[in-house]
Design a protein around this motif. Sequence first.
Motif, PDB file in Angstrom:
ATOM      1  N   TRP A 174       0.832  -1.207   0.000  1.00  0.00           N
ATOM      2  CA  TRP A 174       0.000   0.000   0.000  1.00  0.00           C
ATOM      3  C   TRP A 174       0.872   1.265   0.000  1.00  0.00           C
ATOM      4  CZ3 TRP A 174      -4.903   0.731  -1.108  1.00  0.00           C
ATOM      5  CH2 TRP A 174      -5.481   1.974  -0.810  1.00  0.00           C
ATOM      6  N   SER A 175       1.955   1.213   0.705  1.00  0.00           N
ATOM      7  CA  SER A 175       2.845   2.375   0.730  1.00  0.00           C
ATOM      8  C   SER A 175       3.461   2.608  -0.642  1.00  0.00           C
ATOM      9  CB  SER A 175       3.947   2.161   1.775  1.00  0.00           C
ATOM     10  OG  SER A 175       4.864   3.240   1.775  1.00  0.00           O
ATOM     11  N   ALA A 176       3.809   1.527  -1.346  1.00  0.00           N
ATOM     12  CA  ALA A 176       4.375   1.679  -2.687  1.00  0.00           C
ATOM     13  C   ALA A 176       3.350   2.257  -3.646  1.00  0.00           C
ATOM     14  CB  ALA A 176       4.886   0.333  -3.191  1.00  0.00           C
ATOM     15  N   VAL A 177       2.086   1.798  -3.529  1.00  0.00           N
ATOM     16  CA  VAL A 177       1.043   2.315  -4.409  1.00  0.00           C
ATOM     17  C   VAL A 177       0.776   3.798  -4.125  1.00  0.00           C
ATOM     18  CG1 VAL A 177      -1.410   2.136  -4.997  1.00  0.00           C
ATOM     19  CG2 VAL A 177      -0.029   0.073  -4.750  1.00  0.00           C
ATOM     20  N   SER A 178       0.646   4.128  -2.843  1.00  0.00           N
ATOM     21  CA  SER A 178       0.346   5.512  -2.488  1.00  0.00           C
ATOM     22  C   SER A 178       1.527   6.428  -2.801  1.00  0.00           C
ATOM     23  CB  SER A 178      -0.010   5.602  -1.007  1.00  0.00           C
ATOM     24  OG  SER A 178      -1.124   4.810  -0.712  1.00  0.00           O
ATOM     25  N   GLY A 179       2.712   6.029  -2.392  1.00  0.00           N
ATOM     26  CA  GLY A 179       3.879   6.858  -2.667  1.00  0.00           C
ATOM     27  C   GLY A 179       4.153   6.987  -4.146  1.00  0.00           C
ATOM     28  N   GLY A 180       4.002   5.874  -4.895  1.00  0.00           N
ATOM     29  CA  GLY A 180       4.214   5.943  -6.333  1.00  0.00           C
ATOM     30  C   GLY A 180       3.198   6.848  -7.012  1.00  0.00           C
ATOM     31  N   GLY A 181       1.915   6.748  -6.581  1.00  0.00           N
ATOM     32  CA  GLY A 181       0.901   7.629  -7.161  1.00  0.00           C
ATOM     33  C   GLY A 181       1.193   9.098  -6.863  1.00  0.00           C
ATOM     34  N   LEU A 182       1.731   9.368  -5.698  1.00  0.00           N
ATOM     35  CA  LEU A 182       2.063  10.751  -5.366  1.00  0.00           C
ATOM     36  C   LEU A 182       3.269  11.248  -6.159  1.00  0.00           C
ATOM     37  CD1 LEU A 182       1.453  13.211  -3.517  1.00  0.00           C
ATOM     38  CD2 LEU A 182       3.015  12.186  -1.851  1.00  0.00           C
ATOM     39  N   LEU A 183       4.262  10.373  -6.371  1.00  0.00           N
ATOM     40  CA  LEU A 183       5.480  10.790  -7.070  1.00  0.00           C
ATOM     41  C   LEU A 183       5.312  10.834  -8.584  1.00  0.00           C
ATOM     42  CD1 LEU A 183       8.169   8.827  -5.006  1.00  0.00           C
ATOM     43  CD2 LEU A 183       7.571  11.244  -4.845  1.00  0.00           C
ATOM     44  N   ALA A 218       6.405   7.748   6.235  1.00  0.00           N
ATOM     45  CA  ALA A 218       5.642   6.893   5.331  1.00  0.00           C
ATOM     46  C   ALA A 218       4.144   7.131   5.477  1.00  0.00           C
ATOM     47  CB  ALA A 218       5.977   5.431   5.597  1.00  0.00           C
ATOM     48  N   MET A 219       3.666   7.301   6.700  1.00  0.00           N
ATOM     49  CA  MET A 219       2.241   7.560   6.912  1.00  0.00           C
ATOM     50  C   MET A 219       1.827   8.907   6.331  1.00  0.00           C
ATOM     51  SD  MET A 219       1.900   6.113  10.824  1.00  0.00           S
ATOM     52  CE  MET A 219       0.202   6.670  10.973  1.00  0.00           C
ATOM     53  N   ILE A 220       2.685   9.910   6.443  1.00  0.00           N
ATOM     54  CA  ILE A 220       2.371  11.219   5.870  1.00  0.00           C
ATOM     55  C   ILE A 220       2.272  11.122   4.359  1.00  0.00           C
ATOM     56  CG2 ILE A 220       3.285  13.536   5.505  1.00  0.00           C
ATOM     57  CD1 ILE A 220       4.439  13.426   8.318  1.00  0.00           C
ATOM     58  N   GLY A 262      -3.858  10.190  -0.474  1.00  0.00           N
ATOM     59  CA  GLY A 262      -5.320  10.147  -0.374  1.00  0.00           C
ATOM     60  C   GLY A 262      -5.926  11.534  -0.402  1.00  0.00           C
ATOM     61  N   GLN A 263      -5.288  12.496   0.245  1.00  0.00           N
ATOM     62  CA  GLN A 263      -5.792  13.861   0.233  1.00  0.00           C
ATOM     63  C   GLN A 263      -5.737  14.440  -1.168  1.00  0.00           C
ATOM     64  OE1 GLN A 263      -7.141  15.242   2.850  1.00  0.00           O
ATOM     65  NE2 GLN A 263      -7.506  17.303   1.979  1.00  0.00           N
ATOM     66  N   LEU A 264      -4.664  14.127  -1.929  1.00  0.00           N
ATOM     67  CA  LEU A 264      -4.538  14.634  -3.291  1.00  0.00           C
ATOM     68  C   LEU A 264      -5.597  14.026  -4.209  1.00  0.00           C
ATOM     69  CD1 LEU A 264      -2.833  16.391  -5.213  1.00  0.00           C
ATOM     70  CD2 LEU A 264      -1.433  14.359  -5.684  1.00  0.00           C
ATOM     71  N   ALA A 265      -5.959  12.774  -3.930  1.00  0.00           N
ATOM     72  CA  ALA A 265      -6.989  12.120  -4.733  1.00  0.00           C
ATOM     73  C   ALA A 265      -8.395  12.467  -4.266  1.00  0.00           C
ATOM     74  CB  ALA A 265      -6.794  10.605  -4.700  1.00  0.00           C
ATOM     75  N   GLY A 266      -8.534  13.246  -3.257  1.00  0.00           N
ATOM     76  CA  GLY A 266      -9.838  13.632  -2.733  1.00  0.00           C
ATOM     77  C   GLY A 266     -10.444  12.586  -1.830  1.00  0.00           C
ATOM     78  N   LEU A 289      -6.103   8.010   5.188  1.00  0.00           N
ATOM     79  CA  LEU A 289      -5.936   7.753   6.613  1.00  0.00           C
ATOM     80  C   LEU A 289      -5.949   6.263   6.914  1.00  0.00           C
ATOM     81  CD1 LEU A 289      -5.658   9.100   9.378  1.00  0.00           C
ATOM     82  CD2 LEU A 289      -8.154   9.098   9.544  1.00  0.00           C
ATOM     83  N   ALA A 290      -6.812   5.511   6.205  1.00  0.00           N
ATOM     84  CA  ALA A 290      -6.874   4.062   6.409  1.00  0.00           C
ATOM     85  C   ALA A 290      -5.580   3.394   5.945  1.00  0.00           C
ATOM     86  CB  ALA A 290      -8.064   3.482   5.656  1.00  0.00           C
ATOM     87  N   GLY A 291      -5.046   3.856   4.823  1.00  0.00           N
ATOM     88  CA  GLY A 291      -3.781   3.277   4.351  1.00  0.00           C
ATOM     89  C   GLY A 291      -2.632   3.562   5.306  1.00  0.00           C
ATOM     90  N   ALA A 292      -2.621   4.772   5.874  1.00  0.00           N
ATOM     91  CA  ALA A 292      -1.566   5.093   6.844  1.00  0.00           C
ATOM     92  C   ALA A 292      -1.699   4.254   8.098  1.00  0.00           C
ATOM     93  CB  ALA A 292      -1.633   6.574   7.191  1.00  0.00           C
ATOM     94  N   ALA A 293      -2.937   3.911   8.465  1.00  0.00           N
ATOM     95  CA  ALA A 293      -3.154   3.099   9.660  1.00  0.00           C
ATOM     96  C   ALA A 293      -2.581   1.701   9.483  1.00  0.00           C
ATOM     97  CB  ALA A 293      -4.636   3.024   9.985  1.00  0.00           C
TER      98      ALA A 293
END
Length: 406
Positions: free
Chosen positions: A60-69, A120-122, A128-132, A138-142
């Motif tokens: 999940w961190s790779a998906v979220s971080g990759g989507g942000l980068l 990593a949580m940030i 998620g905030q960027l995607a609305g 928040l769930a992914g960071a948890a």
Amino acid sequence: MKTRTVTRTRWVPHTEAGETRTVPEDYTEDIPVPPRDWDHILQRAALAIAVGFTGISVIWSAVSGGGLLTTTASEWIAYPVALAYDAAWITCLILEWLARYDADRARLPRRFGYAALIVAMIVIFAHGQLAGQWVAGLAGAAISLIAKALWALVLRQISFELPPLTREWVRVSRAEVGAQLAIIQQRRQLDRMRGQSQALLAATGMTATPAMATVTRDATPAVVPSALTPLLPIAAATPAVEPSRNADALLTVADVAQIASTTPPPPPNSVPPGTALLPVICRPRHSTPSHASRTAAPTPATPAAPATQHPTATPTVATIERVAAAATPAVEPSRNADALLTVADVARLRGVKPSTVRSWVNRGKLTPASSSADGRNVFDRNAVAALDTPAATPAVAPSQMEGGYA
């Protein structure tokens, strides 16, 4: 008690046709079955769950971080880089696991692990905030937080605190073994450096300089012995030569010249011309100075023993002191009342020839006080003064005598 049947093999003797052989035989045996170790089973289950949550967190961190980068880089770069966020706190977790029996050593990786987890949580929440979808962020960071918490609980369960003395014993033992490993590594590095140095010297044809060798030399500046003072005017004219390396107990002729090289040359007429003080201090037989020069110029003293010094000889300090004493101009006996007199000194005081003094000794008229190191007779001043022989002839300088020796 529960049991289970197992099949085993044993070797038994068996005889056929009068010949006995040892052959294998299978047999069954019932053995008790120990109860299940539920503590160990549950501990392994908790460890497996923690590993599973860690895998989910990494994905999940790779998906979220990759989507942000991907907003600033391509997907081929963004997603592999995003793995670094969870890899950081997982690495700290491994280090904390290895130091689980030492709370002091485990404290630092634990703190860095929590700091990396927060980063990593940030990142996950920001994606998620960027995607609305801030709730999804928040769930992914948890998930990452839960994985870290599970590992903290597992470590707390499997590790235990050592008693203070046991903990110190472990630290000392670790330090000793670590020192041995460090010394081995350093020796291996030094051997590699020596090999490289030798290979470079062999390739370039150079030789090792003194700075490359381990040489310990005394840094104390050399002190000129007082016995060398008479030699300084003579050795001042000698070209400076580098002193020998072993200057602790022995001095070569070159060393004496080097020591004397800093002394200004002597004033004119301080040493009578034609007088050779080193290596044999005597006046040539064919040299006959005038009566005025005999009375005005100081007369060199008779040496203790004539010796021809080899250029490469290494005299001791005592030898140089004797040569220096021989190089000192003679002093009137009245000025040095405690010194012993040689045959030449007695002849000069009594106004006779040295052969006459030797005749006195043979007849028992004059008794030597002692003998010098080279076997020559020396006389006490009082015994010479007690002689009733009048001064019949003028004094003769030792330089006038045959060979300059008594």
